[in-house]
Structure formats: C-alpha cells, structure tokens
Design a protein around this motif. Sequence first.
Motif, PDB file in Angstrom:
ATOM      1  N   VAL A 347       4.306  -0.825  -2.759  1.00 36.27           N
ATOM      2  CA  VAL A 347       4.592   0.128  -1.143  1.00 36.27           C
ATOM      3  C   VAL A 347       3.351   0.647  -0.765  1.00 36.27           C
ATOM      4  CG1 VAL A 347       6.351   1.775   0.062  1.00 36.27           C
ATOM      5  CG2 VAL A 347       7.008   0.656  -2.016  1.00 36.27           C
ATOM      6  N   LEU A 348       3.392   0.107   0.566  1.00 35.44           N
ATOM      7  CA  LEU A 348       2.441   1.041   1.689  1.00 35.44           C
ATOM      8  C   LEU A 348       3.046   1.699   2.838  1.00 35.44           C
ATOM      9  CD1 LEU A 348       0.139  -2.657   0.967  1.00 35.44           C
ATOM     10  CD2 LEU A 348       0.487  -1.075  -0.177  1.00 35.44           C
ATOM     11  N   THR A 349       1.725   2.853   3.357  1.00 38.28           N
ATOM     12  CA  THR A 349       1.710   3.073   4.306  1.00 38.28           C
ATOM     13  C   THR A 349       1.137   1.882   6.031  1.00 38.28           C
ATOM     14  OG1 THR A 349       0.158   3.844   4.176  1.00 38.28           O
ATOM     15  CG2 THR A 349       1.872   4.971   3.188  1.00 38.28           C
ATOM     16  N   VAL A 350       2.195   2.441   6.573  1.00 36.92           N
ATOM     17  CA  VAL A 350       1.273   1.330   8.103  1.00 36.92           C
ATOM     18  C   VAL A 350      -0.774   1.507   7.812  1.00 36.92           C
ATOM     19  CG1 VAL A 350       1.484   1.584  10.100  1.00 36.92           C
ATOM     20  CG2 VAL A 350       3.271   1.944   9.262  1.00 36.92           C
ATOM     21  N   PRO A 351      -0.979   2.575   7.694  1.00 35.17           N
ATOM     22  CA  PRO A 351      -2.332   2.758   7.738  1.00 35.17           C
ATOM     23  C   PRO A 351      -3.068   1.894   6.685  1.00 35.17           C
ATOM     24  CG  PRO A 351      -1.498   4.900   7.930  1.00 35.17           C
ATOM     25  CD  PRO A 351      -0.364   3.865   7.534  1.00 35.17           C
ATOM     26  N   GLU A 352      -2.395   2.072   5.013  1.00 32.05           N
ATOM     27  CA  GLU A 352      -2.626   1.022   4.164  1.00 32.05           C
ATOM     28  C   GLU A 352      -2.814  -0.935   4.058  1.00 32.05           C
ATOM     29  OE1 GLU A 352      -2.012   3.699   0.005  1.00 32.05           O
ATOM     30  OE2 GLU A 352      -0.672   2.510   0.493  1.00 32.05           O
ATOM     31  N   VAL A 353      -1.700  -0.936   4.670  1.00 34.43           N
ATOM     32  CA  VAL A 353      -0.724  -2.311   5.329  1.00 34.43           C
ATOM     33  C   VAL A 353      -2.178  -2.755   5.551  1.00 34.43           C
ATOM     34  CG1 VAL A 353       0.392  -3.545   6.568  1.00 34.43           C
ATOM     35  CG2 VAL A 353       1.551  -2.289   5.208  1.00 34.43           C
ATOM     36  N   PHE A 354      -2.780  -1.945   7.149  1.00 34.25           N
ATOM     37  CA  PHE A 354      -3.837  -1.953   8.025  1.00 34.25           C
ATOM     38  C   PHE A 354      -4.938  -2.608   6.816  1.00 34.25           C
ATOM     39  CE2 PHE A 354      -7.249  -1.831  11.531  1.00 34.25           C
ATOM     40  CZ  PHE A 354      -6.129  -2.550  12.630  1.00 34.25           C
ATOM     41  N   ILE A 355      -6.327  -1.705   6.048  1.00 31.32           N
ATOM     42  CA  ILE A 355      -7.039  -1.468   5.963  1.00 31.32           C
ATOM     43  C   ILE A 355      -6.862  -2.470   4.798  1.00 31.32           C
ATOM     44  CG2 ILE A 355      -7.363   1.102   6.690  1.00 31.32           C
ATOM     45  CD1 ILE A 355      -6.385   1.859   3.686  1.00 31.32           C
ATOM     46  N   TYR A 356      -5.989  -2.210   4.103  1.00 31.03           N
ATOM     47  CA  TYR A 356      -5.651  -3.790   2.568  1.00 31.03           C
ATOM     48  C   TYR A 356      -5.425  -4.647   3.270  1.00 31.03           C
ATOM     49  CZ  TYR A 356      -5.774   0.246  -0.326  1.00 31.03           C
ATOM     50  OH  TYR A 356      -5.806   1.785  -0.624  1.00 31.03           O
ATOM     51  N   SER A 357      -5.574  -4.625   4.999  1.00 30.80           N
ATOM     52  CA  SER A 357      -4.361  -6.482   5.151  1.00 30.80           C
ATOM     53  C   SER A 357      -3.745  -6.888   4.650  1.00 30.80           C
ATOM     54  CB  SER A 357      -6.175  -7.448   5.789  1.00 30.80           C
ATOM     55  OG  SER A 357      -5.506  -8.307   6.227  1.00 30.80           O
ATOM     56  N   SER A 358      -2.426  -6.544   4.691  1.00 24.93           N
ATOM     57  CA  SER A 358      -1.761  -6.672   3.691  1.00 24.93           C
ATOM     58  C   SER A 358      -1.151  -7.875   4.748  1.00 24.93           C
ATOM     59  CB  SER A 358      -0.568  -5.375   2.959  1.00 24.93           C
ATOM     60  OG  SER A 358       0.667  -6.734   3.238  1.00 24.93           O
ATOM     61  N   ASN A 359      -0.894  -9.149   4.286  1.00 26.13           N
ATOM     62  CA  ASN A 359      -0.005 -10.092   5.119  1.00 26.13           C
ATOM     63  C   ASN A 359       1.750  -9.909   4.555  1.00 26.13           C
ATOM     64  OD1 ASN A 359      -2.254 -11.940   5.540  1.00 26.13           O
ATOM     65  ND2 ASN A 359      -1.406 -13.480   3.095  1.00 26.13           N
ATOM     66  N   ILE A 360       1.816  -9.607   3.539  1.00 24.43           N
ATOM     67  CA  ILE A 360       3.483  -9.286   3.567  1.00 24.43           C
ATOM     68  C   ILE A 360       4.130  -7.957   4.281  1.00 24.43           C
ATOM     69  CG2 ILE A 360       4.183  -7.925   1.779  1.00 24.43           C
ATOM     70  CD1 ILE A 360       3.570  -9.358  -1.031  1.00 24.43           C
ATOM     71  N   GLY A 361       3.020  -6.723   3.917  1.00 23.31           N
ATOM     72  CA  GLY A 361       3.360  -5.414   5.320  1.00 23.31           C
ATOM     73  C   GLY A 361       3.460  -5.821   6.117  1.00 23.31           C
ATOM     74  N   THR A 362       2.473  -6.635   6.941  1.00 28.77           N
ATOM     75  CA  THR A 362       2.481  -7.521   8.382  1.00 28.77           C
ATOM     76  C   THR A 362       3.521  -8.110   8.770  1.00 28.77           C
ATOM     77  OG1 THR A 362       0.060  -7.145   7.893  1.00 28.77           O
ATOM     78  CG2 THR A 362       1.133  -7.625   9.676  1.00 28.77           C
TER      79      THR A 362
END
Length: 580
Positions: A347-362
């Motif tokens: 599970v990723l927070t919004v900042p983690e989705v952004f800095i890890y460039s997560s396709n799934i989270g986005t």
Amino acid sequence: MICKQVPLKKGKAIKMRFPFSKPLRRSSDEGHKPALSAASSRNRVVIAMGCFIAVYGVIGGRLIQYGMTDLEQGRSYGSINRNMAARPDLVDRNGAIMASDIRVASLYGEPRRIIDPDEAVEALTSVLPNVDYKEWHRKLSSGAGFVWLRREITPKQQAQVLALGIPGIGFRNETRRFYPGGPNASHILGLVDIDNAGISGIEKFIDNQGIGALQALGLDASEELAPVRLSIDAGVQHILRDELMTAMDKYQAIAAGAIILNAKTGEVVAMASVPDYDPNNPFNANDKDRLNRMAAGTYEMGSTFKAFTTAMALDSGKVNLNSRFDASKPIKIARFTINDFHGKKRVLTVPEVFIYSSNIGTAKMADVVGIEGHRAFLKKLGLLDMLKTELPETARPLEPKEWKKLNSITISFGHGVTTTPLQTAMAAAALVNGGKLIKPTFLPRTKEEADAMGEQVISAKTSAEMRYLFRLNVEQGSGRNAEVDGFYMGGKTGTAEKVINGKYSSNVRFNAFLAAFPIDDPEYVVLTIVDEPKPVEGQYSATAGLNAAPMVQSIIRRSASLLGIQPKFHNDREALQVSY
C-alpha cells in the motif's frame, strides 16, 4: 459624292469634291443652324489649353518630386516586386537581432539586347559555378524582355560578371533575410522564400499580420519598419540548443528537444528541437526528421502525465496527501495487465505513488475521479485541444474516440493520449504557479496581462501540494539526477514505451523530464525530451532519470543566472510537512 464643274477664265473646268452626302443648303434653307460664334470658339480653345497645362504640370511636379527623393526612399514609388519589400527585424527580449534584411545582387538578362547567347553563356560559365548551359542558353535566346539567371549572388561574383562587360546582362538589388544565429532558433523564427515572403514560424506570423499583403502589392515602406520583439532570450536559446546537441550525441538519440517557459506569464523564453536546420541555407528544412517536435509533434508523454492525474485527484477533494492506494497486485482489465516498473508490492501513500511512479496507484487515483471527470480535467488543462500560438506549425492532440475504463487507466500514466511537449509545459505551469492556466506566447507579455487572461484550473492549495510533490521527487525519487545545488528545483520523470509495428516496445523509449524552479515560488518550467536514447557506457538502462533529468540539470545550471535566478545556499526553506 457631288461633283460640280466650275468655269474658269480660259474656258476650262475642274471637278471639285465636297465630303457631303447631300447638296449644300443656303443659309435660308429650312433646318439650317447658324455657325458657332467667335467667342464660343475662343472659350473652347482656352479650356483645352488649360487641361493640357494642368496635366503636364502634374507630370512635371512628380518628376521634380522623384528627382529630389533619395534612392532608398524612391523605391517606394516604383513598380517593384515583393522581393524588394522590407521585413522588420526580429529581436530577442533584450534587443539582440535574430533576423534582419540585407541587400544582395541578383543576375538577370535582357534577351532582346543579347548579341550572341552562346558567347554570353560561355563567358558567364567562366566566372559562375554550376551554370546550366542549356537552360541559360534557352532563356537568353527567348527574345523576352527580362529573365532571371541567378538570384542572390556574392559581391565577388557580381564584380567578376561586371568585368565581362556583356551587353544585356545586369543586376538587380534584392532583399535577403539573414539570421545571425544560424540554426540557433530556426524552428521559432521560421523561413522566408526566395521572394522574401514568410513561409513558416514567426516570419509567417508577421506576414499574416499585414506585411505579406503589402509585399504582394509590391509596396515598400519608405521608412524602416519597427523591429518585432520576441519573448525569446537569445543567450538562453543558445544554451538550450547546445545542451540538446550534446545530449543527442551522448545518448545516441534520434532527436531531442526542450523548452523554458515563464510560469507566471506564459512567455516562451527558449525552445529548441534537434535535428534542426540553418535558415540561411535551408536545403534540408523539409526533411521529416527536422520537424519541430516541441510544437508540431505529438507524443505519449509517459509518467509526466502522472502529475496531472495526481493534481486532478487532489483537486477533486476525494483524495488528499494522506490517502492510500493498494499497489501490491497488478490491475487486470480485459486482456491487459497493469503493473509497476519498480513495484513496492504494498500500500502506498499519494507521495509514495508519485515518487515511486506507480502505475497501479496512479490508475486507482484516476478511478476515484471517474472517466468523465478525468477527460474533463485534461481538457480544462488544454491537453486535448490544438494549441494556438504565434507559430503556424502546431499539431492537434489525439485521444480515444470513446473513453472507456481501460483508456482512463492507461491515460492516467501517460499512454493512450498524444499531445505536444509545448502543451505539456503549459499545463505543468498551471500546476505550480498557483493554479492558473496561461496560454504560451512567443511575444513579450506582462504579469498583469497574463493574470487578466489566465484561467484558474486548480486551487492554490492543490498547486502548493503539487510543488511539494515535485520537490520530493527530486530529493527522494526518480528526479535526483536533475538536482541543481542552490536552485531548489522540483520535477517529474516520464519514460514512455514507443509503439513499434503496432506494439509497445520495452527497449525503444520516448523520455521526458518536467521541472520547475525555484519550486517554492516557480518562475520557470523546463521540459526536456529525448527520443530513443541508448544506455551510456556503464549503464544498462536508458530511463528518463538517466538522460532527460541530467539534461534539465545542465540547462538550469547554465541558464539560471541569465534568467535572473540567483543560487541560494542555505537550509532555511522547509518543504510542506506531510505525514504518511
């Protein structure tokens, strides 16, 4: 005709001819009109003389006027071609000349005055290169009053032809456009044709403002036209292009491009796309690989689009910086599987989705907003409509005819929609400048003018949160290689797989890096692109963080001082505090 015999004293007679079809009548005949009086005849003579005097007076006055006019000014009275019409200088924002007119001689012939065409062409061949003997012989044998032989010859060639002393061969001074910077800003400035008419870029824009109409009529200004000032900084433009040429060679790419955009006014300070061409010798300007990729090319911008998806989710009020999204498992939809390039499997927070460039989270953030809301947001940012600027060469973005869930998912991380890099930079400026979308321009614009025309597309709060995320990505994420000490910048990488033979290729990429600086109060947005880069020695990958990001670093480091941004080496700036 009536013939009448008139008796003579010696008894002879002669025939008198009168040009009348009927016998003359006496003054007392019915219908006779009395002859004009002497006074009436005198009046008519006086009127005729007055008309002649007036006409010749006007002609004489004009001849005196022409005689008292200097040569340059006198050109405006003649019947001249459009190639003699002047064009205004193009100058950068600091007044440096980027395009100007120079006078050159062109060679012509008067076939009716040519004594021996063979001898004339043979003599010209001895001093001029690449003479088409048959064509020139045909022209000089045509009997025409005037034929062009060669346009825009050098002063040395003119002197050599003059020395030949060939009757019927002459020169005409023409206007030629000269670009002191050569290819430095070719895609912005554009081109003129052999008749000095604008055919692309700002040159064509100027013609569309009325200069072209004057030229088409053969009219020339008796006074110099006022220079057209651009928003471009010639020094920064040189740095930008130089870095692109270096990157293209270093990463063995097929093309590269970059833009520096004033985030507060929308002014384009510098923009370049390589390969380009030299407008002073544009023999290869129409080659397809010399397209202006920044404004006239559309591309899937990859993970840079995640910035827009994140801003959309935050601005909707349904997501905040503390929101969490499960990125532990791939998304499977239809026949496709959506996965992360470097997945954290958690599970990723919004900042983690952004800095890890997560396709799934986005993708899951986009799903929160919905398909209609997603499309509406991108349209509001100007990413789906053709952008209109002073440059005529502008491409139209492409989007699916019908948006479905799969389309929204892939578009959320930069696949499925193509847009121009210039539009991407414009939309990014709105994310960091407080939320105002300002259309870009290549002409000077004040902050007040920009504020009046800007459209609020996201809230100031969302803009502040996006600035935080951009900075966080440079400090901890994929943008580390873009960091420039003292300039406090932020940005987002974008690595898009290119479509090869109808399929996405994992080895052929279109990379981009979207940056803003100083990120606490952004003055400028910088966007770099590199097409099909190769890994450099010692590296096994060619993602945007390894090429597009270092390009931004070099551009900012070299141009910041020219842009008026001074480095600050202290630690009193604190990023927005977020717990996650």
